[in-house]
Design a protein around this motif. Structure first.
Motif, mmCIF file in Angstrom:
data_model
loop_
_atom_site.group_PDB
_atom_site.id
_atom_site.type_symbol
_atom_site.label_atom_id
_atom_site.label_comp_id
_atom_site.label_asym_id
_atom_site.label_seq_id
_atom_site.Cartn_x
_atom_site.Cartn_y
_atom_site.Cartn_z
ATOM 1 N N ARG A 307 -21.893 -2.536 23.007
ATOM 2 C CA ARG A 307 -21.347 -1.659 24.037
ATOM 3 C C ARG A 307 -20.134 -2.334 24.676
ATOM 4 O O ARG A 307 -20.195 -3.484 25.098
ATOM 5 N N CYS A 308 -19.021 -1.650 24.708
ATOM 6 C CA CYS A 308 -17.798 -2.192 25.317
ATOM 7 C C CYS A 308 -17.462 -1.405 26.573
ATOM 8 O O CYS A 308 -18.044 -0.353 26.840
ATOM 9 N N THR A 309 -16.536 -1.928 27.345
ATOM 10 C CA THR A 309 -16.088 -1.239 28.558
ATOM 11 C C THR A 309 -14.611 -0.918 28.416
ATOM 12 O O THR A 309 -13.805 -1.764 28.039
ATOM 13 N N PHE A 310 -14.277 0.341 28.714
ATOM 14 C CA PHE A 310 -12.889 0.800 28.597
ATOM 15 C C PHE A 310 -12.506 1.481 29.898
ATOM 16 O O PHE A 310 -13.123 2.457 30.313
ATOM 17 N N GLN A 311 -11.458 0.955 30.537
ATOM 18 C CA GLN A 311 -10.908 1.561 31.741
ATOM 19 C C GLN A 311 -9.425 1.809 31.529
ATOM 20 O O GLN A 311 -8.681 0.902 31.163
ATOM 21 N N GLY A 312 -9.028 3.052 31.721
ATOM 22 C CA GLY A 312 -7.623 3.410 31.506
ATOM 23 C C GLY A 312 -7.113 4.313 32.611
ATOM 24 O O GLY A 312 -7.872 5.117 33.170
ATOM 25 N N THR A 313 -5.841 4.190 32.923
ATOM 26 C CA THR A 313 -5.222 5.012 33.964
ATOM 27 C C THR A 313 -3.878 5.529 33.468
ATOM 28 O O THR A 313 -3.053 4.760 32.962
ATOM 29 N N HIS A 314 -3.680 6.820 33.591
ATOM 30 C CA HIS A 314 -2.378 7.442 33.330
ATOM 31 C C HIS A 314 -1.885 8.057 34.635
ATOM 32 O O HIS A 314 -2.597 8.884 35.228
ATOM 33 N N ILE A 315 -0.722 7.650 35.066
ATOM 34 C CA ILE A 315 -0.094 8.270 36.230
ATOM 35 C C ILE A 315 1.107 9.073 35.730
ATOM 36 O O ILE A 315 2.047 8.519 35.153
ATOM 37 N N VAL A 316 1.051 10.377 35.927
ATOM 38 C CA VAL A 316 2.084 11.288 35.443
ATOM 39 C C VAL A 316 2.922 11.733 36.626
ATOM 40 O O VAL A 316 2.420 12.394 37.545
ATOM 41 N N ASN A 317 4.194 11.351 36.614
ATOM 42 C CA ASN A 317 5.103 11.667 37.724
ATOM 43 C C ASN A 317 6.208 12.594 37.239
ATOM 44 O O ASN A 317 6.864 12.320 36.233
ATOM 45 N N GLN A 318 6.417 13.685 37.974
ATOM 46 C CA GLN A 318 7.497 14.598 37.633
ATOM 47 C C GLN A 318 8.829 14.028 38.101
ATOM 48 O O GLN A 318 8.981 13.605 39.248
ATOM 49 N N LEU A 319 9.807 14.018 37.192
ATOM 50 C CA LEU A 319 11.165 13.612 37.524
ATOM 51 C C LEU A 319 12.068 14.837 37.520
ATOM 52 O O LEU A 319 11.599 15.968 37.446
ATOM 53 N N GLN A 320 13.360 14.592 37.559
ATOM 54 C CA GLN A 320 14.311 15.697 37.557
ATOM 55 C C GLN A 320 14.672 16.092 36.130
ATOM 56 O O GLN A 320 14.433 15.367 35.166
ATOM 57 N N ASN A 321 15.268 17.263 36.002
ATOM 58 C CA ASN A 321 15.812 17.753 34.728
ATOM 59 C C ASN A 321 14.765 17.831 33.620
ATOM 60 O O ASN A 321 15.039 17.555 32.451
ATOM 61 N N GLY A 322 13.542 18.197 33.997
ATOM 62 C CA GLY A 322 12.521 18.399 32.990
ATOM 63 C C GLY A 322 11.862 17.147 32.482
ATOM 64 O O GLY A 322 11.056 17.223 31.543
ATOM 65 N N ASN A 323 12.160 15.996 33.034
ATOM 66 C CA ASN A 323 11.573 14.745 32.562
ATOM 67 C C ASN A 323 10.279 14.429 33.302
ATOM 68 O O ASN A 323 10.121 14.773 34.484
ATOM 69 N N THR A 324 9.388 13.755 32.608
ATOM 70 C CA THR A 324 8.121 13.321 33.178
ATOM 71 C C THR A 324 7.946 11.843 32.876
ATOM 72 O O THR A 324 8.033 11.430 31.720
ATOM 73 N N GLU A 325 7.699 11.054 33.911
ATOM 74 C CA GLU A 325 7.489 9.618 33.731
ATOM 75 C C GLU A 325 5.997 9.340 33.635
ATOM 76 O O GLU A 325 5.200 9.891 34.396
ATOM 77 N N VAL A 326 5.641 8.499 32.690
ATOM 78 C CA VAL A 326 4.240 8.151 32.467
ATOM 79 C C VAL A 326 4.075 6.651 32.640
ATOM 80 O O VAL A 326 4.820 5.862 32.052
ATOM 81 N N GLU A 327 3.105 6.271 33.458
ATOM 82 C CA GLU A 327 2.680 4.872 33.555
ATOM 83 C C GLU A 327 1.264 4.786 32.993
ATOM 84 O O GLU A 327 0.398 5.579 33.359
ATOM 85 N N TRP A 328 1.064 3.816 32.137
ATOM 86 C CA TRP A 328 -0.191 3.728 31.388
ATOM 87 C C TRP A 328 -0.743 2.324 31.536
ATOM 88 O O TRP A 328 -0.074 1.344 31.212
#
Length: 825
Positions: A307-328
């Motif tokens: 058994r393993c442990t997996f923790q993940g976070t995605h932060i999805v931020n809306q930018l200008q001109n149709g762009n989306t910034e992702v932090e992973w």
């Protein structure tokens, strides 16, 4: 119900105190439609929201992502379980919203090129892709239109996920080291492996041109419900293997993740609670939280599974001109320590592929109308990867046909290519021919874009393969290719992204060609290596010939000085990466640095963060160092020795000719590369662009520059040798006078200091060194690139050419007189 809607907490409490579930839904819907207005964030005024409530409700109910049978707002009824609520979920839209599209079948079967779009495998892909879109649209609709309520445990999971991301971004919190990235469009992917405890941390950030809700929905479903073999796990997975263990509510789900390890290592499994939440009008968080047990997962004993442990976070931020910034951010532990080669070879590349998957998925989902000039680069990389993957399915004899299969796969997995192919059916034939990467005779194509046929496209593709061989940079090759074909110029005007798209293909062909890069690398680098070998040979000859030992010592010092200068420059270039410095030093000492530089430029290597200058500039300076400190003075020494020798050896003459040829080729190629660079021509069109765009004109220009330099090198080195034979002081006086005049010229124009932003005496030393090197290079090669006013300048170059020509006649006259006087004695 409050009329100003400013106290959201009061509204929520009033809502939760109602007894009837239907009454709750009615009031919640009223509240939702009165407050929410698409296009504005939470700061929208209540009055304007109420005025547009009817319009807003209609917009919500007509949202194409909304299920027809679903209520416009869903809420849980177990009041006491929830301690926090999701905000009213109106995303603050930018002016441009990029939405992914479902694939629509191509019905026109008359076009042969479009047959691939209607093939069984393409239809299977379309079915799976659209199925994924339906699943993600459903989640995206909830994110954009439904209020969610969260339990305290769910809030703790969100907080824990955000805490992980905060820790990953804190400088010094985790000792990161760089991992390899697959696609250049990613900003970075860094990670750290604690070999003692087995913890792996990964942090990445990248930008997508897509709707933020759809991006977040993709992250929420990638490990579970996405079936598409092209965009998911690489192969179609049965639904039974992907079913959720539990779906507590609309914003969370629990699933089991299996990790297959190579034998003899035991496989791993993890239980993950996936939950998403909108934390602001422009940000959505998707958290994968590890669980230790679940009723539907058997707690196995023994070593059958870990058994393993997996923790993940995605932060999805809306930018200008149709762009989306992702932090992973990810923290994973597979149940203890793992060998480092398993982490480096299997685990890290797997996360690398996942990150690349996100980028590729949304790039391939862009419709044709939304492609920008910068999208061409990644589309080219996607095509190349499809060709590579297709070729891996068979042996060498099938590579050509499988490469075409990879092209066809690219044409039906990209929404934009599906739209483009019916408009320009010849594109398939062109890409097939480019994928073959064979040099063939190509006829000129004068057909207009609207009249292009498959035969014309094949000839255009063959023309690109041929042009690639005559250019160091792929961008220069594509610039040349487009400039000499009217149809391609029209194509670029209609689709500006296509230039970078073909640059990637040309770059790949240059690297993989049996001819291309090898010809470019060994064409110029071979001359440099042979020149070094001949100089070493002549040095040995001098040492073994009585009376010429001093010439051998001088040559040895010149070779040593050149190696020292190249090593010093390599240290400056790679001071932050000692391993790169030692690698370059090894190549310098064995005489293969020119080959390495040519390969880096030819393969499209980009300037790395630790490097001082780009690979093209590095190659230029390395060749200039080699020319100024070894090739030119060694040629003068050898000619000087030849003039004094009683017996004129053929080996000495060959060495002199090789040195002159190397100098001429180096000078001509550097000027050619700098002038044909599309970036240079775009930045300074008044200075660059003297070399024509047509193939014949370019060939004539290069041969002319090389021939002129060869003649000038022979003239100048013989002149210096003749002066030295008469009196070595004469040579010193002439060179000193020329350099002094040039220094005075630069000082008088207030242009003596060079580019480096240094202070004190170091500034004068660096400027003097650079100016004298450039002066020597121009005096002996007439290198046209150095006419740049920031280098030598036009007037000094003209003066150098005239003084060399006139001075050679004067020296020849005095030498003949002096030589006759010696003979009489």
């Amino acid at each position: 119900m409050p009329t100003d809607f400013q106290d959201l907490e009061a509204v929520a409490q009033r809502f939760l105190s109602l007894d009837s579930a239907e009454r709750r839904l009615q009031i919640a819907t009223h509240f939702f439609t009165a407050y929410r207005q698409p296009g504005n964030d939470e700061t929208s005024s209540p009055s304007s929201s109420r005025r547009d409530s009817e319009h807003d409700q209609a917009a919500v109910l007509s949202d194409p992502r909304r299920d027809s049978g679903r209520a416009s707002l869903s809420m849980r009824t177990e009041d006491s379980e929830y301690s926090s609520k999701g905000q009213v979920l109106s995303i603050s839209r930018s002016n441009i919203t990029i939405r992914t599209m479902k694939i629509v079948p191509i019905l026109d079967e008359k076009l042969t090129a479009c047959s691939i779009l209607n093939s069984p495998i393409a239809n299977s892909f379309m079915h799976l892709y659209n199925k994924d879109r339906e699943l993600e649209n459903d989640v995206a609709f909830k994110m954009d239109n439904e209020v969610q309520l969260y339990t305290p445990s769910e809030d703790d999971m969100i907080t824990s996920g955000l805490g992980l991301m905060t820790g990953l971004k804190m400088k010094g919190a985790i000792l990161f080291k760089n991992f390899r990235t697959t696609f250049s469009s990613t900003k970075f992917m860094k990670g750290y492996y604690n070999s003692r405890e087995g913890d792996i941390y990964i942090h990445s950030s990248f930008t997508l041109r897509a709707d933020p809700c759809e991006v977040a929905a993709r992250f929420a479903n990638y490990f579970t419900e996405c079936m598409n073999p092209a965009f998911g796990r690489g192969e179609e997975v049965k639904q039974d293997d992907q079913a959720y263990l539990e779906v507590p509510n609309d914003h969370s789900a629990i699933f089991k993740q299996d990790y297959n390890f190579p034998a003899p290592f035991v496989n791993r499994e993890g239980i993950v609670h996936r939950i998403w939440k909108r934390v602001s009008s422009k940000s959505i968080v998707v958290v994968h939280h590890p669980l230790t047990t679940h009723p539907k997962v058997e707690n196995k004993d023994g070593d059958s599974v870990i058994r393993c442990t997996f923790q993940g976070t995605h932060i999805v931020n809306q930018l200008q001109n149709g762009n989306t910034e992702v932090e992973w951010g990810i923290h994973i532990n597979f149940g203890g320590r793992l060998p480092k080669f398993i982490v480096n070879r299997f685990i890290i590349p797997n996360f690398d592929r996942i990150m690349s998957h996100y980028i590729v998925y949304f790039k391939n989902s862009l419709p044709l109308v939304n492609l920008t000039i910068h999208d061409g680069k990644l589309l080219g990389e996607i095509l190349i990867n499809q060709i590579k993957k297709a070729r891996e399915r068979g042996g060498r004899e099938k590579r050509a046909d499988l490469g075409k299969v990879g092209v066809d796969e690219f044409l039906y997995i990209s929404v934009a290519m599906r739209e483009l192919l019916p408009r320009h059916p010849w594109l398939r034939a062109m890409l097939h021919e480019i994928s073959l990467n064979k040099v063939k005779i190509a006829r000129n194509v004068t057909t207009a874009l609207s009249d292009l046929k498959d035969e014309d496209a094949i000839n255009l593709a063959r023309g690109l393969s041929t042009i690639v061989l005559s250019n160091t940079e792929a961008s220069s090759a594509v610039d040349h290719w487009i400039a000499q074909n009217t149809a391609l110029e029209e194509f670029e005007r209609e689709y500006p992204w296509m230039r970078l798209f073909f640059v990637e293909l040309a770059q790949y062909n240059l690297i993989m060609s049996n001819f291309g890069l090898k010809l470019r690398v060994f064409g110029g680098a071979l001359l440099s290596t042979v020149d070094l070998i001949t100089d070493v040979y002549m040095t040995v000859q001098f040492f073994t010939t009585e009376g010429q030992e001093n010439f051998g010592r001088t040559n040895a010092w010149l070779i040593g000085l050149t190696l020292f200068m190249q090593i010093l420059f390599s240290y400056i270039q790679n001071v932050k990466k000692p391993t790169h410095f030692f690698q370059d030093t090894l190549y310098i000492l064995i005489g293969f640095k020119p080959t390495l530089d040519a390969y880096r430029v030819g393969s499209g290597a980009e300037q790395q963060e630790h490097q001082f200058i780009s690979p093209l500039n590095e190659m230029t300076l390395s060749k200039i160092i080699e020319t100024v400190f070894e090739a030119i003075p060694s040629s003068i020494i050898q000619i000087y020795a030849l003039l004094l020798a009683k017996k004129k050896g053929t080996d000495a003459i060959i060495s002199i000719l090789v040195s002159a040829s190397t100098i001429a080729f180096t000078s001509g190629m550097l000027s050619y590369d700098w002038d044909t660079s599309p970036a240079n021509r775009a930045n300074n069109p008044l200075f660059y662009g003297y070399i024509p765009d047509k193939s014949l004109g370019r060939a004539i220009s290069f041969l002319s520059m090389t021939s002129l330099t060869f003649a000038h090198v022979m003239l100048r080195t013989f002149t210096c040798a003749l002066l030295a034979v008469m009196n070595a002081n004469y040579l010193f006086y002439v060179l000193f006078a020329e350099s002094a005049l040039f220094f005075l010229w630069k000082i008088a124009r207030n242009d003596f200091h060079y580019y480096a932003n240094l202070d004190g005496i170091l500034r004068y030393i660096t400027s003097s060194f650079n100016r004298i090197v450039v002066k020597i290079m121009v005096d002996f090669t007439l290198m046209i690139q150095l006419r740049n006013p920031q280098e030598l300048g036009g007037m000094p170059l003209l003066f150098s050419a005239l003084s060399s020509l006139i001075g050679s006649y004067a020296v020849a006259y005095f030498y003949s007189t002096h030589y006759e006087g010696v003979e009489e004695k």
